[in-house]
Design an enzyme around this catalytic site. Structure first.
Site, mmCIF file in Angstrom:
data_model
loop_
_atom_site.group_PDB
_atom_site.id
_atom_site.type_symbol
_atom_site.label_atom_id
_atom_site.label_comp_id
_atom_site.label_asym_id
_atom_site.label_seq_id
_atom_site.Cartn_x
_atom_site.Cartn_y
_atom_site.Cartn_z
ATOM 1 N N HIS A 143 -3.212 7.403 2.382
ATOM 2 C CA HIS A 143 -3.618 6.088 1.908
ATOM 3 C C HIS A 143 -5.006 5.774 2.472
ATOM 4 O O HIS A 143 -5.288 6.054 3.635
ATOM 5 C CB HIS A 143 -2.602 5.044 2.360
ATOM 6 C CG HIS A 143 -3.029 3.638 2.081
ATOM 7 N ND1 HIS A 143 -3.450 3.227 0.841
ATOM 8 C CD2 HIS A 143 -3.129 2.554 2.899
ATOM 9 C CE1 HIS A 143 -3.784 1.951 0.896
ATOM 10 N NE2 HIS A 143 -3.596 1.520 2.129
ATOM 11 N N CYS A 176 0.822 -1.229 0.000
ATOM 12 C CA CYS A 176 0.000 0.000 0.000
ATOM 13 C C CYS A 176 0.851 1.272 0.000
ATOM 14 O O CYS A 176 0.330 2.358 -0.261
ATOM 15 C CB CYS A 176 -0.942 0.002 1.192
ATOM 16 S SG CYS A 176 -2.214 -1.276 1.060
ATOM 17 N N ASN A 199 -10.105 0.014 -0.237
ATOM 18 C CA ASN A 199 -8.643 0.091 -0.277
ATOM 19 C C ASN A 199 -8.158 -0.529 -1.595
ATOM 20 O O ASN A 199 -8.225 -1.745 -1.763
ATOM 21 C CB ASN A 199 -8.075 -0.667 0.927
ATOM 22 C CG ASN A 199 -6.549 -0.620 0.976
ATOM 23 O OD1 ASN A 199 -5.899 -0.161 0.042
ATOM 24 N ND2 ASN A 199 -5.993 -1.104 2.073
HETATM 25 N N1 COA Z 1 -18.453 -7.932 9.728
HETATM 26 C C1 COA Z 1 -18.902 -8.107 10.981
HETATM 27 N N2 COA Z 1 -18.090 -8.369 12.016
HETATM 28 C C2 COA Z 1 -16.774 -8.478 11.762
HETATM 29 C C3 COA Z 1 -16.243 -8.310 10.452
HETATM 30 C C4 COA Z 1 -17.148 -8.034 9.418
HETATM 31 N N3 COA Z 1 -16.756 -7.849 8.154
HETATM 32 N N4 COA Z 1 -14.909 -8.453 10.512
HETATM 33 C C5 COA Z 1 -14.604 -8.704 11.789
HETATM 34 N N5 COA Z 1 -15.737 -8.738 12.553
HETATM 35 C C6 COA Z 1 -15.868 -8.962 13.972
HETATM 36 C C7 COA Z 1 -14.692 -9.713 14.565
HETATM 37 O O1 COA Z 1 -14.864 -11.098 14.403
HETATM 38 C C8 COA Z 1 -14.755 -9.288 16.015
HETATM 39 O O2 COA Z 1 -15.713 -10.058 16.661
HETATM 40 P P1 COA Z 1 -15.482 -10.528 18.188
HETATM 41 O O3 COA Z 1 -15.388 -9.265 18.984
HETATM 42 O O4 COA Z 1 -16.680 -11.360 18.465
HETATM 43 O O5 COA Z 1 -14.193 -11.292 18.166
HETATM 44 C C9 COA Z 1 -15.259 -7.849 15.944
HETATM 45 O O6 COA Z 1 -15.878 -7.711 14.652
HETATM 46 C C10 COA Z 1 -14.172 -6.825 16.108
HETATM 47 O O7 COA Z 1 -13.061 -7.246 15.293
HETATM 48 P P2 COA Z 1 -11.779 -6.381 15.121
HETATM 49 O O8 COA Z 1 -10.823 -7.091 14.232
HETATM 50 O O9 COA Z 1 -11.296 -5.898 16.451
HETATM 51 O O10 COA Z 1 -12.408 -5.136 14.337
HETATM 52 P P3 COA Z 1 -11.716 -3.797 13.982
HETATM 53 O O11 COA Z 1 -12.490 -2.690 14.553
HETATM 54 O O12 COA Z 1 -10.250 -3.849 14.238
HETATM 55 O O13 COA Z 1 -11.948 -3.745 12.409
HETATM 56 C C11 COA Z 1 -10.665 -4.067 10.414
HETATM 57 C C12 COA Z 1 -11.390 -4.752 11.587
HETATM 58 C C13 COA Z 1 -10.040 -5.145 9.545
HETATM 59 C C14 COA Z 1 -11.691 -3.271 9.634
HETATM 60 C C15 COA Z 1 -9.587 -3.106 10.980
HETATM 61 O O14 COA Z 1 -8.807 -3.778 11.936
HETATM 62 C C16 COA Z 1 -8.682 -2.544 9.925
HETATM 63 O O15 COA Z 1 -9.114 -1.806 9.067
HETATM 64 N N6 COA Z 1 -7.368 -2.856 10.004
HETATM 65 C C17 COA Z 1 -6.417 -2.363 9.051
HETATM 66 C C18 COA Z 1 -6.481 -3.202 7.832
HETATM 67 C C19 COA Z 1 -5.719 -2.604 6.687
HETATM 68 O O16 COA Z 1 -5.658 -1.423 6.561
HETATM 69 N N7 COA Z 1 -5.174 -3.462 5.841
HETATM 70 C C20 COA Z 1 -4.513 -3.052 4.644
HETATM 71 C C21 COA Z 1 -3.159 -2.578 4.895
HETATM 72 S S1 COA Z 1 -2.908 -0.942 4.522
#
Ligand code: COA
Length: 335
Positions: free
Chosen positions: A256, A116, A286
């Site tokens: 980004h 990215c 993204n």
């Molecule tokens: N829909 C519903 N629930 C979801 C889900 C979805 N698509 N994805 C994850 N969950 C759930 C998880 O299972 C978790 O459940 P639990 O509490 O029962 O275990 C809960 O939501 C919270 O998960 P968590 O991973 O803590 O959520 P988050 O707020 O961190 O959001 C991302 C997840 C992936 C959106 C976030 O971490 C993110 O954007 N990370 C950066 C990713 C990124 O930028 N990647 C590219 C590199 S630049």
């Protein structure tokens, strides 16, 4: 002023027509539109649903858009740097295929993979080529067909990514306008938190890796999230300090587009007004190397000559950084 800077003089972009919205994802995995919007800010993304639309094809369409708007002659292009993590194939650079398809017959070309952060790294690489004085027209593209490496049964990743391509033209400037400075960092400990595990020389694809879906993106979202905020904030602060600037001196931040909460947190940490931070994640998700040039493509009408723009990115590796630029004039068919 004798110093040569590389300035962006044209912008092109391309996103596929097919829209994958949150309602469609609700039918594919256990998720909801409300969760996706609240946790990421994404409402829809574009998908290259035509299997014949490869990374090279999207890049060619972005370059054609740039050529159409700027009126430059494709034969004048000296070099194409293509940032991508989803090349057409592992061997043979996609950038070379692009030159062939786009009629860039006098350009040398290579791919650059910094996930990215790829476009930002490629922008500084292209700028360095221009600053040597040897190259007058360098195209820098960021393109990813993330749909080719995303598992649409994995709700942790499939909600985030989209496909697209953006490209800019860099030319020399001697009046202090253009790319001013870059700060880049890497941390190899990040590989375990975000990667496509199989298909490379570390773990070749085989029946087992395919069955275990290791040819798709896998990530620990929470760890990536925290590192992205820290990395982008620190890089931006460092580049501002090194240039004796404060956040108040910056006209626009072009970050980004990984997650709206990451973007908001970086803006807050820097103390930059929200209306100065460019966001289009709700429409494209993204798109990895394409997010920054697609942001420039979408918001080019807002940028005025002399505006100070802070770019920042974070990606797999980990890779991250920030660049400072003074905006110049864009070419039109008339000038
Ligand atoms: N829909 C519903 N629930 C979801 C889900 C979805 N698509 N994805 C994850 N969950 C759930 C998880 O299972 C978790 O459940 P639990 O509490 O029962 O275990 C809960 O939501 C919270 O998960 P968590 O991973 O803590 O959520 P988050 O707020 O961190 O959001 C991302 C997840 C992936 C959106 C976030 O971490 C993110 O954007 N990370 C950066 C990713 C990124 O930028 N990647 C590219 C590199 S630049």
């Amino acid at each position: 002023m004798n110093t040569t800077h590389a300035v962006i003089t044209a912008i092109g972009g391309y996103v596929p027509d097919t829209v994958l919205d949150n309602a469609a994802l609700e039918k594919m995995v256990d998720t909801t539109n409300e969760w996706i919007v609240a946790r990421t800010g994404i409402k829809e993304r574009r998908i290259a649903s035509d299997p014949l639309m490869a990374t090279s094809d999207m890049t060619v369409l972005a370059i054609k858009d740039l050529i159409e708007k700027s009126g430059i002659d494709p034969l004048e292009v000296d070099c194409l740097v293509l940032a991508t993590s989803t090349p057409d194939r592992l061997l043979a650079p996609t950038a070379v295929t692009v030159c062939e398809k786009a009629g860039l017959q006098n350009a040398f070309a290579f791919d650059l993979n910094a996930a990215c952060s790829g476009f930002l790294y490629a922008l500084s690489t292209g700028a360095a080529l221009v600053e040597t004085g040897r190259y007058k027209k360098v195209l820098v593209a960021g393109t990813d067909k993330m749909s080719s490496i995303v598992n649409y049964e994995d709700r942790n990743t499939c909600i985030l990514f989209g496909d697209g391509s953006g490209v800019v033209l860099l030319e020399p400037n001697h009046e202090g306008v253009g790319i001013q400075d870059n700060i880049f960092r890497t941390d190899g400990k990040g590989v375990q938190f975000l990667s496509v595990p199989a298909g490379g020389s570390a773990l070749g694809s085989n029946e087992d890796t395919v069955n275990q879906k290791q040819h798709f993106v896998q990530q620990d979202g929470r760890t990536v999230f925290k590192n992205a905020i820290n990395g982008m904030t620190t890089a931006c602060k460092d580049v501002l300090e090194r240039n004796s600037l404060t956040a108040d001196d910056i006209d626009w931040v072009v970050p980004h587009q990984a997650n709206l909460r990451i973007i908001d947190a970086v803006g807050q940490n820097l103390g930059v007004d929200k209306d100065k931070v460019k966001v289009n994640i709700e429409r494209y998700g993204n798109t990895t190397a394409a997010t920054l040039p697609l942001c420039l493509w979408d918001y080019q009408a807002d940028f005025k000559p002399g505006d100070k723009i802070l770019f920042t990115a974070f990606g797999a590796g980990f890779t991250w950084g920030a660049s400072l630029a003074v905006w110049g004039n864009l070419r039109t068919r008339q000038n």
